[in-house]
Design a protein around this motif. Sequence first.
Motif, PDB file in Angstrom:
ATOM      1  N   ALA A  59      81.585 -62.968   5.940  1.00 15.52           N
ATOM      2  CA  ALA A  59      81.091 -64.303   5.607  1.00 15.52           C
ATOM      3  C   ALA A  59      80.877 -64.455   4.107  1.00 15.52           C
ATOM      4  O   ALA A  59      81.271 -65.472   3.511  1.00 15.52           O
ATOM      5  CB  ALA A  59      79.783 -64.575   6.359  1.00 15.52           C
ATOM      6  N   ARG A  68      76.108 -67.237   8.575  1.00 13.39           N
ATOM      7  CA  ARG A  68      77.203 -67.923   9.284  1.00 13.39           C
ATOM      8  C   ARG A  68      78.164 -66.917   9.920  1.00 13.39           C
ATOM      9  O   ARG A  68      78.772 -67.199  10.956  1.00 13.39           O
ATOM     10  CB  ARG A  68      77.938 -68.857   8.329  1.00 13.39           C
ATOM     11  N   TYR A  71      76.333 -65.998  13.137  1.00 17.57           N
ATOM     12  CA  TYR A  71      76.465 -67.066  14.133  1.00 17.57           C
ATOM     13  C   TYR A  71      77.836 -67.015  14.801  1.00 17.57           C
ATOM     14  O   TYR A  71      77.968 -67.216  16.017  1.00 17.57           O
ATOM     15  CB  TYR A  71      76.285 -68.452  13.480  1.00 17.57           C
ATOM     16  N   THR A  72      78.855 -66.753  13.992  1.00 18.27           N
ATOM     17  CA  THR A  72      80.222 -66.689  14.511  1.00 18.27           C
ATOM     18  C   THR A  72      80.372 -65.556  15.521  1.00 18.27           C
ATOM     19  O   THR A  72      80.972 -65.735  16.591  1.00 18.27           O
ATOM     20  CB  THR A  72      81.219 -66.492  13.360  1.00 18.27           C
ATOM     21  N   ILE A 114      83.655 -76.047   8.617  1.00 14.59           N
ATOM     22  CA  ILE A 114      83.153 -76.205   9.982  1.00 14.59           C
ATOM     23  C   ILE A 114      83.994 -77.217  10.751  1.00 14.59           C
ATOM     24  O   ILE A 114      84.354 -76.991  11.923  1.00 14.59           O
ATOM     25  CB  ILE A 114      81.671 -76.614   9.955  1.00 14.59           C
ATOM     26  N   GLY A 316      77.358 -73.914  13.285  1.00 19.51           N
ATOM     27  CA  GLY A 316      77.502 -73.686  11.852  1.00 19.51           C
ATOM     28  C   GLY A 316      78.264 -72.440  11.484  1.00 19.51           C
ATOM     29  O   GLY A 316      78.187 -71.981  10.337  1.00 19.51           O
ATOM     30  N   GLY A 317      79.020 -71.880  12.436  1.00 23.56           N
ATOM     31  CA  GLY A 317      79.791 -70.684  12.157  1.00 23.56           C
ATOM     32  C   GLY A 317      81.161 -71.006  11.578  1.00 23.56           C
ATOM     33  O   GLY A 317      81.515 -72.161  11.356  1.00 23.56           O
TER      34      GLY A 317
END
Length: 581
Positions: A59, A68, A71-72, A114, A316-317
């Motif tokens: 990231a 992020r 999150y992904t 995004i 938000g990933g």
Amino acid sequence: MSIAATRARQTHQPTFAELYVPKFLTVLREGYGFSDFRADVLSGLTVAIVALPLSMAIAIASGVTPDRGLYTAVVGGFIVSLLGGSRFQVGGPAGAFIVLVALTVERHGVDGVILATAMAGIFLIMAGLLRLGTYIKFIPYPVTVGFTSGIAVIILTSQLKDLLGITLSEKEPGEFIPKIEALARGLHTATAPAIAVAVVSIAIIVILRRLRPQWPGILIAVVAAALATWVLSLPVETIGTRFGGIPRQLPHPTWPLFSFAKAQAVLPDAIAFALLAAIESLLSAVVADGMTGRRHRSNCELVAQGVANIGSALFGGICVTGLIARTATNVRAGARGPVSGMLHSLFLLLFMLVAAPLASFIPLATLAAVLVVVAWNMAEKHEFALLIRSSRGDAIVLLATFLLTVFRDLTEGILVGFALGAALFINRMAQMTEVEADAPLVPADRADFANGDRVPYDSRLAADPDILVYRISGAFFFGAASSVGAVLDGIADTRKAFVVDFAAVPFLDSTAANAMSRVATKAAHQRIRLYITGASPAVRRALLTHGVIRPYATYRETIARAVADIKSEREASAATVLATT
């Protein structure tokens, strides 16, 4: 299961719905017990330990905040395993996307990334439902090696700034040559503490991988560097000093900011995201198939990747895809099915809740060192050198893809490489076509007495329970490599000896030779003797160059000679058994 039932199952044409049943449901239907769950817990934890530092490092290298990346991996990785067409696929942020995401951030901001991720998810779902997954396998092998090696070079150069602690007076350029020039101008600002942290981190990872390969070397290096930075108060930039740390929970899902103008602006990036995600995820699924002997459903996998990218965008990933290294780690750790990948995401979420404050002390030089090691492993050095030596045509396709990926654009490199591969195939076929006078365009039927080269049909050979003979006819190239490779994988599973006849194959390219290499390796792992018969000198040379060598394969002039050798070995083995009893 009876032979009749087996044949009926093989001839059954699956319905549309059956082709999109997630492997998670398949595993549950087959029977999933506590021992399977326990194995998946251990393998999921192992993969999560590997994924934690990598997700943050990827990231940061992509130009977004480290949270992020987490999150992904948490959201996207969970969906990939839940809905995917591969039993062992692990999803998350990939190093291959660093270049594309960083350029998109530079042009359109994080909101643009995004939105492009969500649009890529829609494209992937459409591709899966239209059953385009099969065609993605037609990408020539030199193209795959070329763009993968090119991405590795770009990742390596993108990490030099943090690796050496360089301070730039202007924003770091995204293009390769301007980046190198800017780094060279700022080289005098490199700091000794950052270099020392990076060198020690690389040394820990490399040494542990060699001496203790079962230990999580990347995590150990990151933890050691963070502790050293905290205890010694090292003057190096950390996640905390640049980003202020990472949050301890997932954000609330929200739709990406949308406007038709924005969607039109990020459309090329979304297409590039979808193309690369499809290629990477299906390559990863093929690797898992080769390691386990299972067979993935490519179109179901594409649909899952699409849903995962939409889910990642909602939280938000960034882009999600199947990850070859983490999928291989999952298999080696003893995973039994998709539950392992789902648990890997849950463990990452748990790490966020518990260890988020500690992440502030992780030096960026260490995360850069992690990605340098990833880039080194990602660069297919052996395959690159092999293709350079194999033939002039493959070398041209490889170098064109590689150079365009590094100096121009990833998508451009893939498209040009594919076009060159197709042109090379057409040229090879044109060179091998012989025009004979008075020869009909379509050969006429011949009577029995006219078939001078015909031999009597031997039913014993076809019915032999230990020997399987398979004849390949026609050009064996990248367009047919996937299909033929799948057939060879499937029909050789229950035999002790496998004969593949190449007498009617005028040529094969590097993609086909690589497919045969995978078949040979799998046969050796299953203790199946593989014989190659009738190969011309050019075909044999290509197979040997790509590793189809002893002890993986034995070459014979004819099928009869190979079958005779197999029967002789079988009789000798039987005699040995009788003598010892």
